[in-house]
Write a protein that holds these residues in place. Structure first.
Motif, PDB file in Angstrom:
ATOM      1  N   ALA A   1       0.824  -1.207   0.000  1.00  0.00           N
ATOM      2  CA  ALA A   1       0.000   0.000   0.000  1.00  0.00           C
ATOM      3  C   ALA A   1       0.859   1.259   0.000  1.00  0.00           C
ATOM      4  O   ALA A   1       0.493   2.277  -0.587  1.00  0.00           O
ATOM      5  N   LYS A   2       2.014   1.180   0.651  1.00  0.00           N
ATOM      6  CA  LYS A   2       2.919   2.335   0.728  1.00  0.00           C
ATOM      7  C   LYS A   2       4.038   2.243  -0.303  1.00  0.00           C
ATOM      8  O   LYS A   2       4.855   3.163  -0.382  1.00  0.00           O
ATOM      9  N   ASN A   3       4.086   1.140  -1.045  1.00  0.00           N
ATOM     10  CA  ASN A   3       5.153   0.938  -2.035  1.00  0.00           C
ATOM     11  C   ASN A   3       6.533   1.108  -1.391  1.00  0.00           C
ATOM     12  O   ASN A   3       7.431   1.779  -1.922  1.00  0.00           O
ATOM     13  N   THR A   4       6.689   0.492  -0.232  1.00  0.00           N
ATOM     14  CA  THR A   4       7.890   0.684   0.578  1.00  0.00           C
ATOM     15  C   THR A   4       8.466  -0.653   1.008  1.00  0.00           C
ATOM     16  O   THR A   4       7.733  -1.568   1.380  1.00  0.00           O
ATOM     17  N   LEU A   5       9.771  -0.736   0.951  1.00  0.00           N
ATOM     18  CA  LEU A   5      10.531  -1.902   1.399  1.00  0.00           C
ATOM     19  C   LEU A   5      11.160  -1.564   2.740  1.00  0.00           C
ATOM     20  O   LEU A   5      11.597  -0.419   2.944  1.00  0.00           O
ATOM     21  N   TYR A   6      11.225  -2.541   3.640  1.00  0.00           N
ATOM     22  CA  TYR A   6      11.799  -2.315   4.966  1.00  0.00           C
ATOM     23  C   TYR A   6      12.891  -3.332   5.253  1.00  0.00           C
ATOM     24  O   TYR A   6      12.913  -4.423   4.694  1.00  0.00           O
ATOM     25  N   LEU A   7      13.769  -2.942   6.172  1.00  0.00           N
ATOM     26  CA  LEU A   7      14.731  -3.874   6.733  1.00  0.00           C
ATOM     27  C   LEU A   7      14.804  -3.590   8.223  1.00  0.00           C
ATOM     28  O   LEU A   7      15.350  -2.564   8.645  1.00  0.00           O
ATOM     29  N   GLN A   8      14.239  -4.482   9.006  1.00  0.00           N
ATOM     30  CA  GLN A   8      14.332  -4.380  10.464  1.00  0.00           C
ATOM     31  C   GLN A   8      15.621  -5.053  10.899  1.00  0.00           C
ATOM     32  O   GLN A   8      15.829  -6.234  10.607  1.00  0.00           O
ATOM     33  N   MET A   9      16.472  -4.306  11.577  1.00  0.00           N
ATOM     34  CA  MET A   9      17.771  -4.824  11.993  1.00  0.00           C
ATOM     35  C   MET A   9      17.851  -4.802  13.511  1.00  0.00           C
ATOM     36  O   MET A   9      17.802  -3.734  14.126  1.00  0.00           O
ATOM     37  N   ASN A  10      17.957  -5.976  14.106  1.00  0.00           N
ATOM     38  CA  ASN A  10      18.070  -6.114  15.551  1.00  0.00           C
ATOM     39  C   ASN A  10      19.419  -6.700  15.916  1.00  0.00           C
ATOM     40  O   ASN A  10      20.110  -7.267  15.075  1.00  0.00           O
ATOM     41  N   SER A  11      19.769  -6.577  17.181  1.00  0.00           N
ATOM     42  CA  SER A  11      21.041  -7.130  17.686  1.00  0.00           C
ATOM     43  C   SER A  11      22.204  -6.733  16.779  1.00  0.00           C
ATOM     44  O   SER A  11      23.021  -7.566  16.385  1.00  0.00           O
TER      45      SER A  11
END
Length: 130
Positions: free
Chosen positions: A78-88
């Protein structure tokens, strides 16, 4: 022509988290293979995580071994957006992170090679201090 703009980078301590975003414009990224690559100073660019979203479901998600269990790639159509959640996060995660895209699916081998991608963002810097 697809334009990709990354955001969300910054400086964090080891063990911290960041969420990178890649806003796409010029075309919907459904039926595109997309990925996050990174490049540290003096090192070659390397794939971090890849994803392919056809009209029905997300598939072909791959992670480099060093980030498995810590990073998560996802898309919001819907937002035409890619994410990368980076933990630790670790100091070795430091680098410039780039979003990239190409129409259609890629094999697992192709998805990890930057030469198969057509569109690239300008990058967002991630610095992890120990």
């Amino acid at each position: 022509q697809v334009r990709l703009v990354e955001s969300g980078g910054g400086s964090v301590q080891s063990g911290g988290s960041l969420r990178l975003s890649c806003a796409a414009s010029g075309a919907t990224t459904i039926d595109y293979s997309m990925a996050w690559f990174r490049q540290a100073p003096g090192k070659e660019r390397e794939a971090v995580a890849t994803i392919y979203n056809d009209h029905y479901r997300v598939r072909n998600i791959y992670y480099r071994d060093s980030v498995k269990g810590r990073f998560t790639i996802s898309q919001d159509n819907a937002k035409n957006t890619l994410y990368l959640q980076m933990n630790s996060l670790k100091s070795e995660d430091t680098g410039m992170y780039f979003c990239t895209a190409v129409p259609g699916p890629l094999t697992s081998d192709q998805a990890l090679l930057g030469g198969y991608y057509l569109y690239w963002g300008q990058g967002t810097q991630v610095t992890v201090s120990s």
